[in-house]
Structures are given as structure tokens and as C-alpha cells.
Design an enzyme around this catalytic site. Sequence first.
Site, short mmCIF file in Angstrom:
data_model
loop_
_atom_site.label_atom_id
_atom_site.label_comp_id
_atom_site.label_asym_id
_atom_site.label_seq_id
_atom_site.Cartn_x
_atom_site.Cartn_y
_atom_site.Cartn_z
N LYS A 154 0.84 -1.21 0.00
CA LYS A 154 0.00 0.00 0.00
C LYS A 154 0.87 1.26 0.00
CE LYS A 154 -2.13 -0.92 3.80
NZ LYS A 154 -1.43 -2.18 4.09
N GLU A 180 1.95 6.87 11.77
CA GLU A 180 3.01 6.38 10.90
C GLU A 180 4.31 6.14 11.67
OE1 GLU A 180 3.06 5.70 7.23
OE2 GLU A 180 1.19 5.30 8.26
N ARG A 181 5.20 5.38 11.05
CA ARG A 181 6.55 5.20 11.58
C ARG A 181 7.35 6.46 11.28
NH1 ARG A 181 4.67 1.06 8.71
NH2 ARG A 181 4.49 -1.00 9.67
#
Length: 482
Positions: A154, A180-181
Site C-alpha cells: 500500500k 506512521e513510523r
Amino acid sequence: MNSGSVVSVRGSVVELRFDRQLPAINSVLLAGPDKQIIIEVLEQSDEQHVRGIALTSTQGLARGTAVEDTGKPLKIPVGKGVLSRMFDVFGNTIDDGAELSGVQWRSIHRNPPALEQRSTQSEIFATGIKVIDVLMPLERGGKAGLFGGAGVGKTVLLTEMIHNMIGHHEGVSIFCGIGERCREGEELHREMKAAGVLEKMVMIFSQMNELPGNRFRVGHAALTMAEYFRDDEHRDVLLLIDNVFRFIQAGSEVSSLMGQMPARLGYQPTMGTELSAFEERIANTEAGAITSLQAVYVPADDFTDPAAVHTFSHLSASIVLSRKRASEGLYPAIDPLLSSSKMATPGIVGDRHYNLAQEIRRTLAQYAELKDIIAMLGLEQLSPQDRKVVARARRLERFLTQPFFTTEQFSGIAGKLVPLEEALDGCERILRDEYSDYPERALYMIGNIDEAEKAAESMAADSSAAVAKRTDSNPAMASHES
């Protein structure tokens, strides 16, 4: 200033008492010695008590701590000064750049545009990715979802779309990272800077380790920025969200913390309302358009999960990624039979494009039905007509793969951007059996169809060289082959 005090602290849920006047819902409260603890009011319990969710760490907060009501909702900076910068949910810059200038602050809570303000025109939004442009074209001012489980591509597909669109996209691009990272934000910032497109882009992030209230509001903050460029500057906006499931998940965590009874599969009972309020702000008006690309994580690859089902209903195009296709090396791993687009109608894409797309889907569906027979009895047991269908379908599957610019360093294959007409031409020629004599591998990971001839010639030359090498090393084999 309306002031109150803390009654109780349960994790990130804070109960507060106000004797003079209750703060409004969504008001921001400040607590702590330096007023650094930020609380958003979510519920008025009774005439004197409110309950809020902390957006920052509650360390140091205790019963009796004084709290100040700002009387205002959470605000985010908007204006030309935000371009090329990276923000958190509070509007603070997190890119070590200069201080902001020439910006105004707006509430993140806004109503969607009224129906009479919306545009009814339908236009195609080209991505340069063959399988998407041919089978599930995106809409300018529409919402497209990238659905898939963990590790099926994705984020890679979303990053590739950014690379392909942002260079020739005349408007502004906003990237919103929900849960998110931190490395993904750093990598994207570095890549966009290297590509020279950062001056037309804004990034806003909330990391995985931040509180659920923080992650729940970062999407609304990104929408406020997008609405400014659409409504005030009359520019088209490309809004990229990674990922919507984290937004729903953060809402579920907030709901549980607030003590609400969970609904089906543990999700919050207000999920439909929260997602609708979020998605309806992404709209195409007479002033401009917000085109949205949204990654949606699908838990355990279960597309009946309420998070996936509710998100599907808001989208004009659904791009479903398949773990099976990824395991076969067919990248991008998009399932053409499960993916769909409301734009794929003759009135919008034209008769030729529509008929070709239908023929491709029909061929791939027939191949999917024949796979069980092939697995049990072998390809030889099929009728000549079915064998032709299988050959076409396998060549179509390989032609619809594409090398990405964002994966060049891993794959060693140069990325390709393919215009729609070239993609349609290639599919049409494969369906006419023009490439039935070509090996399937010649159509794998190429751009337009003309590259298949070069690939086939290269494979033939490699095969001849391999035979020559074997015969040189084994004279007996040479006499046998002669």
C-alpha cells in the site's frame, strides 16, 4: 479566563470540574505548570463536570491541578507559509526549519461544503500506472482507496503515485501520516526534497507512539490545510492519507477510554458518523478540487471488517491489493477483479476504453475459473479455445505489471510511467493475439508494449549464448544437439 480543576485522571482521559461555566465541546484546555498539557473536551457529564481526552502526555497531572479553558478549538496554521514544511497536529514545525511567517490559524473542526457549492463535472485523474488507468481510473476531485493487509504494497503504491503525480500536478500536495513510523516521514521528506517538488507540498504527521487523541485529530488538521488552498487560493489539492484504518483505530481507542459501549467487533458505536464527517470534507467545488488517495489497512485480509466496509462506501475508486498476486511477483499486486471505479463508464472514459476494460476483466475472470481445472488435470486437457484464453490472460497479467521509480534501488529495474493511450494499445494488441508467439516473460515488468520485442530479442540472445557455452564445454552435447 474560565478556570477549573482536575477531578480524576484515567490514562489519557481527564475529568474536570468548572464551577462558573462549562467549556464547549471540542474546546482546548491547558493544564500543568507551563500550560503544556493539552486536553480536548469531548463530553459534558453534568452541570459542573466535563470529560476530555489528553492530546499530550498527562505526566505530572494530578487531582486539584488548575486548568484553563481557552474557549477555542484546536487550530492549525494555513497559508502559503506552510508549503515545503512538516507539522504535527498542533501546527508546530518538526523539520528543524525557520519559524513560520505569513500564516493564519484556523479551527480543525469545519463543516463540509454545501451541496449547491459542489461541482458535478467528472474528469479522469491519470496516474501513469497501467493497471489503475485502464481498469479503475481515478476521478479528479474524487476519493480513491488502496486496500490491503500488512506487507502487500500500500505505502509503496501510494509513494509511487506521489512520484508520478506531484511533478506534473499544478496544485498543492498534502501528505497526512496517521499513526506512521517516524522513518517513513523522514524518507518521504528526503525523497521529495531530492525530486525538487517540496515547495509544492505540505506534510503533517502523527506517529504511532503518540496518544490516540493526537492520532484521531491529525486527519482533520490536514483537511483544514487542504480546504484553505481549495477555497481561498482556488487551487487543486492532492491529499494523500496513510492510513485511514489508523484514524478509525484511534477513534476506537478514544471511544473505549471514554467508556462507550463497543459495537460490532469492538469498534466504536460512532464509527460511521466520525468517518462520514471526515470523508465528506473531501469534495470537488467550483473553487477547486481535493483529490484524495487513501491507504486503508485491512485487518487479517478480511474485507468484511467494519473498518473496510464503512470506508468502501465513501470512495469513487477502490484499489484492492492481493497477497496471492504479491506472492506470484505480479507487482503492483492489484486484484483487477475485486477493484472497481465509478468512473469506468462509457460516458466518462469513452466506448473504446470501456469495452477494452470489460474484455480484460472477462478474460481474467475466465482464467480464474479455469485455474482449478488446470491444477487438477493440466493445461493439455483444456479445449483449444480455453487454452487461448489462458494464454491471453497470463500475458495480460504480466503486461499489467510495472517497474516503479520508488523501488529502483531494490529491484534494479528503471521505473516506467506509461500514458493511458499506450497502455490501452498494449492491452488491445494482446487481446488480438499479436503476442501469442512471444514468451510470457517478455511482457513482464515493461512499460509500453513495444518494449516486449526488445525483451524477447534479449531473451533469445541469452538463450543462444547459454547453449553455445554448454556445447563449448561438452563436445558430446554439441554432437547430440546437432
